[in-house]
Design a protein around this motif. Sequence first.
Motif, PDB file in Angstrom:
ATOM      1  N   TYR A 224       0.664  -1.213   0.218  1.00  0.00           N
ATOM      2  CA  TYR A 224       0.070  -0.014  -0.111  1.00  0.00           C
ATOM      3  C   TYR A 224       0.750   1.243   0.215  1.00  0.00           C
ATOM      4  CZ  TYR A 224      -4.086  -2.711   1.078  1.00  0.00           C
ATOM      5  OH  TYR A 224      -4.931  -4.124   0.932  1.00  0.00           O
ATOM      6  N   ARG A 225       0.833   1.805  -0.816  1.00  0.00           N
ATOM      7  CA  ARG A 225       1.229   3.639  -1.045  1.00  0.00           C
ATOM      8  C   ARG A 225       0.291   4.679   0.374  1.00  0.00           C
ATOM      9  NH1 ARG A 225       3.904   0.788  -0.772  1.00  0.00           N
ATOM     10  NH2 ARG A 225       5.398   0.163  -2.683  1.00  0.00           N
ATOM     11  N   PRO A 226       0.609   5.142   1.355  1.00  0.00           N
ATOM     12  CA  PRO A 226       1.260   5.341   2.500  1.00  0.00           C
ATOM     13  C   PRO A 226       0.845   3.632   2.621  1.00  0.00           C
ATOM     14  CG  PRO A 226      -0.524   6.367   3.032  1.00  0.00           C
ATOM     15  CD  PRO A 226      -0.159   6.754   1.336  1.00  0.00           C
ATOM     16  N   GLY A 227       2.359   2.725   3.736  1.00  0.00           N
ATOM     17  CA  GLY A 227       2.302   1.564   3.554  1.00  0.00           C
ATOM     18  C   GLY A 227       1.233   1.361   5.366  1.00  0.00           C
TER      19      GLY A 227
ATOM     20  N   GLY B 227      -4.139   3.699   2.882  1.00  0.00           N
ATOM     21  CA  GLY B 227      -3.531   3.560   1.265  1.00  0.00           C
ATOM     22  C   GLY B 227      -3.779   3.004   0.173  1.00  0.00           C
TER      23      GLY B 227
ATOM     24  N   ASP C 261      -1.769  -1.662  -4.477  1.00  0.00           N
ATOM     25  CA  ASP C 261      -0.739  -1.872  -5.306  1.00  0.00           C
ATOM     26  C   ASP C 261      -1.519  -3.232  -5.894  1.00  0.00           C
ATOM     27  OD1 ASP C 261       0.562  -3.930  -4.109  1.00  0.00           O
ATOM     28  OD2 ASP C 261       2.485  -2.705  -4.111  1.00  0.00           O
TER      29      ASP C 261
END
Length: 132
Positions: free
Chosen positions: A49-52, A57, A60
């Motif tokens: 995930y972004r942010p983690g 997040g 992906d």
Amino acid sequence: SSAGPRVLEKLEKDPALVIRAQAIETLMKIRPAGLADALVRASMDGKNYRPGDYRKGRADWVPQKALEALRELRPTGYAGKLLPLMNDAKDGRVRAQALHTIEILEARNLKKGRPFQERAVAWNQALATRKR
């Protein structure tokens, strides 16, 4: 096969997204012990995930691939483990996929055709009575 543990480790630890995503495909061919647990972990792993963090997040491809693999694998007793993802993931696609995966694992629909929120509440109630 002896490849199983090595590939499970790639899914869990490899810094490269493409390697983690590929690991799921490989694991689905060899189906090592511990695969279902590894897929649940991957679906929530902050690396994916972004942010983690799945609560903050955007996912992906790994969480969605992991959930897809769980739908194919259909392990028994795993639906409840996906509730945190369905309830708390910030990424709406992941929440929807988690709900869909729960339906497949449980082989039934609750509140079919109703909005996501109503279906999620119904699953929380149904699975809470069983807790893990």
